[in-house]
Design an enzyme around this catalytic site. Structure first.
Site, mmCIF file in Angstrom:
data_model
loop_
_atom_site.group_PDB
_atom_site.id
_atom_site.type_symbol
_atom_site.label_atom_id
_atom_site.label_comp_id
_atom_site.label_asym_id
_atom_site.label_seq_id
_atom_site.Cartn_x
_atom_site.Cartn_y
_atom_site.Cartn_z
ATOM 1 N N ARG A 354 4.654 2.192 -1.626
ATOM 2 C CA ARG A 354 3.889 1.988 -0.396
ATOM 3 C C ARG A 354 2.454 2.503 -0.465
ATOM 4 O O ARG A 354 1.548 1.824 0.009
ATOM 5 C CB ARG A 354 4.626 2.565 0.817
ATOM 6 C CG ARG A 354 5.930 1.783 1.128
ATOM 7 C CD ARG A 354 6.571 2.188 2.449
ATOM 8 N NE ARG A 354 5.776 1.788 3.587
ATOM 9 C CZ ARG A 354 5.018 2.590 4.303
ATOM 10 N NH1 ARG A 354 4.971 3.884 4.048
ATOM 11 N NH2 ARG A 354 4.312 2.121 5.305
ATOM 12 N N TYR A 358 0.066 -0.458 0.371
ATOM 13 C CA TYR A 358 -0.473 -0.500 1.743
ATOM 14 C C TYR A 358 -1.418 0.663 2.044
ATOM 15 O O TYR A 358 -1.729 0.900 3.205
ATOM 16 C CB TYR A 358 0.660 -0.402 2.777
ATOM 17 C CG TYR A 358 1.831 -1.327 2.601
ATOM 18 C CD1 TYR A 358 1.696 -2.696 2.794
ATOM 19 C CD2 TYR A 358 3.090 -0.822 2.300
ATOM 20 C CE1 TYR A 358 2.791 -3.530 2.670
ATOM 21 C CE2 TYR A 358 4.191 -1.650 2.172
ATOM 22 C CZ TYR A 358 4.029 -3.009 2.360
ATOM 23 O OH TYR A 358 5.117 -3.828 2.238
ATOM 24 N N CYS A 385 1.335 4.562 -15.720
ATOM 25 C CA CYS A 385 0.072 4.266 -16.393
ATOM 26 C C CYS A 385 -0.776 3.382 -15.511
ATOM 27 O O CYS A 385 -0.908 2.176 -15.746
ATOM 28 C CB CYS A 385 0.344 3.583 -17.716
ATOM 29 S SG CYS A 385 0.999 4.758 -18.884
#
Ligand SMILES: *Cc1c(COP(=O)(O)O)cnc(C)c1O
Length: 464
Positions: A354, A358, A385
């Site tokens: 998330r 977002y 990475c």
């Protein structure tokens, strides 16, 4: 022991009885406590011992909190809605046997958006000996023919999203199919653009300008049993006005359907109630949100002379989000002089996508230093990475050491369900905690699990 919830919620004010707290307004699961040594307990289990026993990263789900959220929805409808109401869990928030099972035993139904979510919901009901009839609603803007068949054969209500889907169902004329129509209400709300769905150019749902055509089409197909209308305006919403506006609109559509001979009984206003991820977040309580939604529907029905429909909502985040944390082990750290300090943990964007998707903001605590002064400002980095693999910017922490257990809060929704194997990290385990017991509900993936779908064609072996 003291309830840490009280401290975090009210910056050190009085002890709050968790019975009175709306689950979606909590930062830590409602059973969280801290002992005299400054160690965090959830559901009666000490978090560092859970990590020692089950490994890290570890999702820790508080059963009492999850059940409480279900009950708070159900009780609020009993209190504020004189008609029939049904709360449906948007299982995309976290779909697995145990989560679905707990929610099913609390009497909620399910919203599923894929064959896989349907399979999981059906299996959990079956294992618990519960009848799926009338419990499962099948959503999605591009259900495959196979998924439609699966949905129809298991007697789901199909929430029809678009004309192509409706035309396919129209040809299924040897069977009665229970459907709802999903409409795009054109209601704006303040949330991240990826999780807004109510505005008119959303990929989901029928355009309300097509209502006349839509009602005519459905009314002319007697095997399509159109029981309801559905709309969902978005997610992580803190305002109540959009849902009240939606209530008016959807009752208006229901009334319009009458003139096409369609007696629509069920109105589903979707999910979307937000939760608290940081101290600044201030979502309405479950109770007050339900009250406003009910008021909106009751008023609209009075204004338009309609009798009360069966009222449905389908929360996801506000049911599971606040009752789970993710525990990580702290590893390396790095200080860029004059700029920032990084502290790295043993997971990241693969178990919580998330923040990178977002720009979501999370808060964390250190499970073995709960009472230590917060002297550091650090950036909590994942181990992937990817420079963007940052879980939390400018986290306020006590001084930490490698091996400390960092706990990110409010990770029950859209974490496990969006987890990946990026960089070939095995997905974490999840445990369910309650009154000092801890049960594994998702086994940690191992390296063999990572390879279990891999194939080496013979040709490659021969040509070596
Ligand atoms: C995602 C979704 C929900 C649940 O949203 P939350 O914000 O998690 O409550 C409900 N209904 C539909 C159709 C959805 O797509």
């Amino acid at each position: 022991m003291v309830s840490i919830q009280a401290k975090i919620l009210n910056s050190g004010a009085d002890y709050l009885q968790y019975e009175q707290v709306s689950v979606n307004q909590c930062l830590l699961p409602i059973t969280s406590e801290v002992d005299a040594d400054g160690h965090l307990f959830i559901g009666g289990s000490e978090v560092t011992s859970l990590v020692a026993r089950f490994g890290s990263p570890l999702y820790i789900l508080d059963e009492v909190g999850l059940r409480k959220a279900c009950q708070q929805y159900q009780e609020a409808f009993k209190q504020f809605y004189p008609g029939t109401a049904q709360v449906i869990y948007a299982s995309k928030a976290w779909s697995c046997l145990a989560v679905c099972g707990i929610i099913a035993t609390e009497g909620l139904g399910f919203d599923v958006v894929s064959g896989g979510e349907l399979y999981t919901a059906l299996r959990s009901l079956k294992e618990l000996g519960l009848d799926p009839e009338g419990k499962i609603y099948f959503h999605g803007n591009n259900k495959s023919p196979e998924e439609l068949r699966q949905g129809i054969e298991s007697n789901c209500t199909i929430v029809v999203d678009n004309w192509w889907e409706l035309e396919q169902l129209a040809q299924w004329s040897d069977q009665k199919i229970r459907i709802m129509l999903r409409l795009t209400p054109g209601i704006e709300c303040h949330t991240h653009e990826y999780i807004r769905t109510g505005h008119l150019d959303s990929k989901f749902g029928f355009d309300p300008h097509d209502l006349k055509k839509l009602f005519e089409f459905v009314a002319g197909r007697s095997h399509l049993n159109c029981v309801g209308l559905h709309a969902h305006i978005g997610s992580q919403i803190f305002e109540s006005q959009p849902h009240q506006d939606l209530a008016k609109l959807i009752v208006t559509w229901q009334k319009q359907a009458l003139s096409y001979g369609l007696q629509i009984q069920e109105l589903n206003l979707g999910g979307g109630l937000g939760i608290r991820y940081t101290e600044q977040d201030d979502p309405p309580s479950i109770q007050s949100w339900v009250e406003l939604v009910c008021q909106g529907v009751i008023e609209a029905c009075q204004d338009l002379g309609m009798s009360l429909p069966k009222l449905m909502v389908e929360p996801g985040r506000s049911l599971v989000g606040s009752s789970c944390v993710t525990a990580y082990r702290i590893g390396s750290s790095k200080t860029v002089p004059g700029i920032r300090s990084y502290v790295a943990v043993d997971g990241g964007m693969s178990d919580n996508p998330r923040p990178i998707t977002y720009q979501s903001v999370y808060r964390c605590v250190v499970a073995n230093r709960m009472t230590a002064p917060l002297t550091e400002t650090v950036t909590v980095a994942g181990k992937h990475c990817e420079s963007g693999d940052i879980l939390i910017h400018n986290a306020r922490l006590p001084k930490t050491e490698p091996g400390d257990v960092l706990v990110v809060m409010s990770t029950g929704a859209y974490n496990y369900s969006m987890a990946s194997n990026y960089n070939r990290l095995p997905r974490p385990a999840a445990v369910l905690v309650n009154q000092g017991e801890a049960n594994l509900i998702l086994r940690r993936e191992n390296y063999e699990d990572l390879l279990c779908q891999d194939l080496l064609p013979e040709r490659l072996l021969e040509s070596k």
